[in-house]
Design a protein around this motif. Structure first.
Motif, PDB file in Angstrom:
ATOM      1  N   UNK A  52       0.811  -1.220   0.000  1.00 13.27           N
ATOM      2  CA  UNK A  52       0.000   0.000   0.000  1.00 13.27           C
ATOM      3  C   UNK A  52       0.845   1.270   0.000  1.00 13.27           C
ATOM      4  N   UNK A  53       2.129   1.182   0.375  1.00 14.37           N
ATOM      5  CA  UNK A  53       2.969   2.382   0.379  1.00 14.37           C
ATOM      6  C   UNK A  53       3.028   3.030  -1.002  1.00 14.37           C
ATOM      7  N   UNK A  54       2.824   2.243  -2.050  1.00 18.96           N
ATOM      8  CA  UNK A  54       2.835   2.795  -3.407  1.00 18.96           C
ATOM      9  C   UNK A  54       1.732   3.828  -3.604  1.00 18.96           C
ATOM     10  N   UNK A  55       0.699   3.785  -2.773  1.00 20.94           N
ATOM     11  CA  UNK A  55      -0.419   4.708  -2.919  1.00 20.94           C
ATOM     12  C   UNK A  55      -0.230   6.006  -2.135  1.00 20.94           C
ATOM     13  N   UNK A  56       0.846   6.095  -1.356  1.00 20.69           N
ATOM     14  CA  UNK A  56       1.061   7.276  -0.517  1.00 20.69           C
ATOM     15  C   UNK A  56       1.863   8.323  -1.288  1.00 20.69           C
ATOM     16  N   UNK A  57       1.257   9.492  -1.462  1.00 25.20           N
ATOM     17  CA  UNK A  57       1.956  10.624  -2.068  1.00 25.20           C
ATOM     18  C   UNK A  57       2.551  11.469  -0.951  1.00 25.20           C
ATOM     19  N   UNK A  58       3.774  11.951  -1.175  1.00 25.55           N
ATOM     20  CA  UNK A  58       4.456  12.747  -0.154  1.00 25.55           C
ATOM     21  C   UNK A  58       4.990  14.026  -0.779  1.00 25.55           C
ATOM     22  N   UNK A  59       4.625  15.168  -0.205  1.00 29.04           N
ATOM     23  CA  UNK A  59       5.034  16.459  -0.736  1.00 29.04           C
ATOM     24  C   UNK A  59       5.814  17.214   0.341  1.00 29.04           C
ATOM     25  N   UNK A  60       7.105  17.438   0.113  1.00 26.58           N
ATOM     26  CA  UNK A  60       7.927  18.091   1.146  1.00 26.58           C
ATOM     27  C   UNK A  60       7.435  19.493   1.470  1.00 26.58           C
ATOM     28  N   UNK A  61       7.439  19.802   2.752  1.00 25.30           N
ATOM     29  CA  UNK A  61       7.164  21.136   3.259  1.00 25.30           C
ATOM     30  C   UNK A  61       8.360  21.553   4.113  1.00 25.30           C
ATOM     31  N   UNK A  62       8.354  22.750   4.613  1.00 24.26           N
ATOM     32  CA  UNK A  62       9.458  23.234   5.439  1.00 24.26           C
ATOM     33  C   UNK A  62       9.492  22.473   6.766  1.00 24.26           C
ATOM     34  N   UNK A  63      10.418  21.554   6.900  1.00 24.21           N
ATOM     35  CA  UNK A  63      10.577  20.810   8.149  1.00 24.21           C
ATOM     36  C   UNK A  63       9.635  19.640   8.320  1.00 24.21           C
ATOM     37  N   UNK A  64       8.753  19.403   7.340  1.00 24.42           N
ATOM     38  CA  UNK A  64       7.832  18.281   7.459  1.00 24.42           C
ATOM     39  C   UNK A  64       7.441  17.810   6.058  1.00 24.42           C
ATOM     40  N   UNK A  65       6.322  17.094   5.965  1.00 22.96           N
ATOM     41  CA  UNK A  65       5.878  16.551   4.692  1.00 22.96           C
ATOM     42  C   UNK A  65       4.360  16.438   4.726  1.00 22.96           C
ATOM     43  N   UNK A  66       3.732  16.618   3.561  1.00 22.17           N
ATOM     44  CA  UNK A  66       2.287  16.410   3.463  1.00 22.17           C
ATOM     45  C   UNK A  66       2.056  15.064   2.812  1.00 22.17           C
ATOM     46  N   UNK A  67       1.392  14.169   3.542  1.00 24.27           N
ATOM     47  CA  UNK A  67       1.091  12.835   3.038  1.00 24.27           C
ATOM     48  C   UNK A  67      -0.361  12.789   2.579  1.00 24.27           C
ATOM     49  N   UNK A  68      -0.577  12.200   1.396  1.00 24.73           N
ATOM     50  CA  UNK A  68      -1.912  12.108   0.827  1.00 24.73           C
ATOM     51  C   UNK A  68      -2.137  10.681   0.371  1.00 24.73           C
ATOM     52  N   UNK A  69      -3.306  10.126   0.712  1.00 20.69           N
ATOM     53  CA  UNK A  69      -3.651   8.779   0.262  1.00 20.69           C
ATOM     54  C   UNK A  69      -5.165   8.660   0.193  1.00 20.69           C
ATOM     55  N   UNK A  70      -5.673   8.355  -0.993  1.00 20.06           N
ATOM     56  CA  UNK A  70      -7.097   8.125  -1.207  1.00 20.06           C
ATOM     57  C   UNK A  70      -7.952   9.270  -0.638  1.00 20.06           C
ATOM     58  N   UNK A  71      -7.545  10.496  -0.920  1.00 20.14           N
ATOM     59  CA  UNK A  71      -8.302  11.671  -0.510  1.00 20.14           C
ATOM     60  C   UNK A  71      -8.073  12.120   0.921  1.00 20.14           C
ATOM     61  N   UNK A  72      -7.308  11.369   1.693  1.00 24.27           N
ATOM     62  CA  UNK A  72      -7.009  11.756   3.074  1.00 24.27           C
ATOM     63  C   UNK A  72      -5.641  12.414   3.148  1.00 24.27           C
ATOM     64  N   UNK A  73      -5.412  13.184   4.186  1.00 26.23           N
ATOM     65  CA  UNK A  73      -4.180  13.962   4.281  1.00 26.23           C
ATOM     66  C   UNK A  73      -3.658  13.978   5.712  1.00 26.23           C
TER      67      UNK A  73
END
Length: 281
Positions: A52-73
């Protein structure tokens, strides 16, 4: 030869992000594999065991990351004083640990108890002395800062897969950082070093491939062509130091700079011969 594509993978084993331009550091591309999922004891988890990790999108932010999967964040918090000793294969890293709420939410997404960690400014990891001549700084990648592949080698692999009655596969299966547009199949075996955008990359070790290459990189499902079976035809290593089938080369940057899609790639060092392969007979 030119750069056909550049990719980062902010979350180890998460989805790739295509980039038109990347910053190169001695430990690899900026924002590449700086976050990782582990079990509660800090052992790294990849798509090999958690598809399932293949479905996790990760967008770097300052000092952290935004994780998105199936409409959740999830946007986790990281306190530099909150640490977890984690392992990636045989190496140990002192990493920043996400807040409890983020870890609970991610555990619910993935269906098992996990932790999210960050290789922050207080973390360090050095690997590859045997191959690179001296230990190279690296993030949470399996062993080396950068992976280099070519279009010609993928085309040759896909010809083999089609001959075997299988579907061709995309380069995303191999989670490359630098894709080079070059027609010659497997010529990268002969490249000792390349220069791109003023940055020299030493190609230090061929990359052995695992079951992750059989997984669709959008869903994590093991569907479509099987690269392992295709590579076994002519890319089975005959050198015990790197066992299994090979695709791409692990590389170490010897400087810092900026790479862009379309940059010229120059081979500045050649090997005397190719990596030895087993002959199927």
């Amino acid at each position: 030869m030119t750069v056909a594509a550049l990719n980062i993978h902010p979350l180890k084993s998460g989805r790739a992000i295509a980039k038109a331009e990347v910053s190169v550091r001695l430990d690899g591309f900026a924002d590449d594999r700086r976050f990782m999922v582990t079990d509660p004891d800090g052992r790294f988890i990849t798509q090999r065991e958690l598809q399932f990790l293949a479905q996790v999108e990760a967008y770097p932010l300052d000092g952290t990351v935004r994780l998105v999967m199936q409409g959740r964040e999830i946007v986790p918090g990281f306190d530099p004083a909150r640490r977890l000793q984690v392992t990636v294969w045989d190496s140990s890293v002192d990493a920043a640990l996400a807040d409890d709420a983020a870890n609970s939410a991610l555990s619910e997404w993935l269906g098992r108890d996990v932790r999210l960690v960050h290789m922050d400014a207080l973390s360090s990891r050095y690997e590859g002395e045997t191959w690179a001549g001296q230990p190279a700084p690296v993030g949470f990648a399996d062993g080396f800062p950068v992976l280099i592949t070519t279009t010609g080698s993928l085309a040759d692999l896909n010809r083999t897969l089609v001959e075997k009655g299988q579907e061709p596969v995309g380069m995303d299966r191999f989670r490359t950082n630098i894709l080079i547009d070059h027609d010659g199949a497997w010529d990268e075996d002969l490249w000792e070093a390349v220069e791109i955008g003023g940055v020299v990359f030493d190609l230090v070790k061929p990359c052995s491939r695992c079951i992750m290459t059989t997984q669709d990189q959008m869903t994590g499902e093991r569907i479509g062509g099987n690269p392992i079976q295709g590579l076994a035809e002519k890319r089975m290593s005959a050198d015990r130091r790197v066992a299994g089938v090979l695709f791409g080369w692990n590389a170490v940057p010897r400087g810092e700079g900026t790479l862009r899609v379309g940059d010229t790639v120059s081979v500045i060092g050649q090997r005397p011969g190719r990596w030895p392969m087993k002959v199927r007979g």
